[in-house]
Design a protein around this motif. Structure first.
Motif: not given
Length: 663
Positions: A541-567
């Protein structure tokens, strides 16, 4: 399958078809199913044409199935099909399969007659053609195929007789034969190495099982190696290959073993071993790699070795070694944008400003990672190129009515994506920019977003970046990005690389949907969001997929110095790995990206970051600095804790949310 069962299947398939289907669609779908099952009788019933745009496919599938039965191949039927559908993708594929069939049988008369009609022959077919020329006594063939000795690693069976002919006619020396054995052993092709070793002069051949033992347990081999191993060429070569094999797992241990025998090796042999140790150490991001590469001197290196020599020098901050390593590459490799950029940076660091400027100018002006960085070194920010003039109605209709395009569109309509993609790509070959842009526009209108990007990406002089960098589903993506404080350009850049906006995309490792989320990662993120009753079907489902995917992006970003390369690296390969690839000292973001040990992830991160700049230019009207966005990667703190150890499918040894299926 009985006729009644086929009727039920046809009805189900027909009912599932989208609006706008052709009345003959069910025949095509039934024929495809028969082809999958190898039902030759049913294929024969479905093959006669009915006026459908895909009429050639049931017949093509029937002929392909026939080629799989070596005792029942009708050359006349194949020739008739090829004459009726010249230039089509099925004709190209059928001809290639037929040539392969004839090559295996040594049926070289008709093979030669058909080979030149093939537009894009694969390596095995080229080797069969060389076999045919050898059989006819062609005096030039061996000189022409000699480069294969040095370039082929994954060696098709068809090429083995050609390589043997080079040995038989003394077109390769024993030194060159040993060189090929080494290359095959380095690539873990022990069976191939054993075969080539058996072609060596009798007094240089290793024992029948020696290569296998040296590859399987190099430490034991080195422990039991005869004291006088260096008295024979085979003994020295086996020692070199055992050391190279040991270096894969333990570069430091291999170096210690090397020090015990180095005085009994020639200078060239010492250089080879040190080059191997440096290479394997570099892929493990070991700080000693640059030193070992320096000790290797000017020993010949493979392209992969040469690339890692540069990367080791970059991580060491040794700009003189970067310059020397790039300049030691072959002219072809040195001209690649990656190494042209780093040569420019090395020249700049060493004070050679004019040489640096010339290097940057050679690659600037494109929407790629190193081209954007080169522009910035020249003081220019990325700007969108002038948009191509609009496609006229006549141009659009001409493209839409091209037979290959019509077949591709019909195949996509029937959800035969593999065949549709092949037809589409084939239809775009050798086309001018106007055709490509019209094809991209058509695909966009039909919602076939990956093919729209594919077509727009191929233009050479006229460009439309709104097609090349499509931004569909904006009403879903932008709110999710903003609510999670994510840069929309980065989200689009990652999604373009992951799925090319195909909602049903599924990677070979199971990642699904627009953001290519692994099922376990989706479940973990859903749990963090308090969503109960998780089902893997949510990922489609595109809506759910995007919601889960962007949430995961935020999680890894916060766990990795807020650095987009690391994320970005974490999204593809897991947060644990992204952390592990840091250095003991702060590292320039571009150097971190270039020295990622996984080829897929290294390419992925560079493309995502470059995509993000282009999308920012399209969405916001201006492009930020890529170099600033890459920034600096903080020094490793030695910890691998955090999101990397918590997220299923995102730890040290498994892919994370994304699997990069967009390519």
């Amino acid at each position: 399958m009985k006729n009644s069962a086929w009727a039920v299947l046809a009805a189900v398939l027909w009912m599932a078809m989208p609006a706008g289907g052709d009345p003959g669609d069910e025949r095509i779908l039934l024929a495809k199913d028969a082809a999958r099952g190898g039902d030759r009788g049913r294929l024969a019933q479905l093959a006669p044409p009915t006026g459908h745009v895909l009429d050639l496919y049931p017949e093509y599938w029937a002929l392909s199935n026939m080629l799989a039965r070596p005792n029942d191949v009708d050359y006349a039927r194949i020739r008739d099909f090829l004459q009726r559908y010249p230039g089509s993708w099925p004709a190209e594929k059928l001809r290639a399969d037929w040539l392969r069939f004839m090559g295996k049988r040594g049926d070289f008369g008709p093979f030669v007659a058909e080979f030149d009609k093939l537009e894009q022959p694969e390596q095995d077919l080229k080797c069969y053609y060389s076999q045919a020329r050898l059989a006819s006594g062609d005096p030039d063939v061996l000189a022409e195929v000699r480069p294969l000795w040095f370039s082929l690693v994954d060696t098709p069976e068809a090429c083995v007789p050609v390589l043997q002919a080079l040995v038989r006619e003394a077109m390769v020396s024993p030194d060159e034969m040993w060189g090929r054995v080494r290359r095959l052993m380095e690539a873990k092709r022990v069976t191939g190495a054993r075969a080539v070793a058996s072609w060596l002069p009798a007094d240089q051949q290793p024992g029948p099982a020696d290569l296998d033992k040296a590859a399987a347990n190099p430490s034991t081999w080195l422990d039991r190696m005869p004291i006088n191993f260096s008295a024979s060429r085979a003994g020295r070569e086996l020692a070199l290959m055992a050391l190279a094999r040991l270096a894969r797992d333990d570069p430091q241990g291999a170096y210690a073993r090397y020090l015990g025998i180095n005085e009994r090796l020639s200078a060239a042999e010492r250089g080879y071993v040190l080059g191997q140790i440096g290479w394997q150490a570099a892929t493990k991001l070991m700080p000693d790699a640059n030193t070992w590469f320096r000790m290797a001197g000017d020993t010949p290196m493979s392209e992969d070795q040469a690339a890692w020599r540069v990367r080791a020098a970059l991580r060491a901050g040794d700009w003189k070694a970067v310059k020397g390593a790039v300049e030691a590459m072959s002219a072809e490799q040195r001209s690649q944008p990656d190494w042209t950029y780093w040569l420019g940076r090395a020249q700049q660091a060493l004070g050679n400003r004019e040489a640096a400027r010339k290097a940057f100018e050679r690659i600037a002006g494109h929407p790629t990672f190193y081209a954007i960085l080169a522009d910035e070194e020249l003081g220019r920010s990325f700007t969108l190129p002038r948009k191509a003039r609009p496609i006229s109605t006549e141009e659009f209709d001409q493209t839409r009515n091209a037979p290959g395009i019509q077949r591709a569109v019909a195949l996509f309509r029937l959800d035969l994506r593999t065949e549709g993609t092949r037809e589409w790509n084939w239809a775009l070959r050798n086309r001018d920019d106007r055709f490509l842009l019209a094809a991209a526009q058509l695909a966009q209108q039909l919602g076939i977003y990956d093919r729209a990007i594919n077509a727009a990406d191929k233009t050479r002089n006229e460009h439309d970046y709104s097609l090349r960098y499509l931004a569909p589903y904006r009403e879903r993506i932008e709110p999710n990005a903003k609510s999670r404080d994510l840069d929309t350009g980065w989200v689009y850049g990652l999604m373009r690389q992951e799925s090319r906006f195909v909602t049903a995309a599924r990677s070979g490792v199971g990642a699904q949907g627009l953001m290519q989320i692994m099922p376990a990662t989706g479940k973990w993120v859903a749990g963090k969001l308090g969503m109960s009753g998780y089902n893997v079907g949510w990922l489609q489902d595109p809506d759910t997929n995007v919601m889960l995917g962007t949430t995961y992006m935020r999680m890894v970003l916060e766990g990795l110095d807020n650095h987009p390369v690391l994320a970005s690296a974490a999204y593809n390969a897991g947060p644990g790995r992204a952390k592990r690839w840091k250095d003991a000292k702060p590292l320039e973001g571009a150097i971190y990206a270039e020295s990622i040990p996984f080829n897929e992830t290294r390419d992925y991160v560079k493309k995502v970051m470059a995509n993000s700049i282009v999308y920012s230019a399209l969405l916001d009207g201006r492009a930020p600095s890529l170099k600033a966005r890459l920034g600096t990667i903080a020094a490793s703190d030695g910890s691998l804790s955090g999101v990397g150890s918590a997220a299923p499918g995102a730890g040290l040894d498994t892919p994370s949310a994304g699997a990069g299926s967009g390519e």
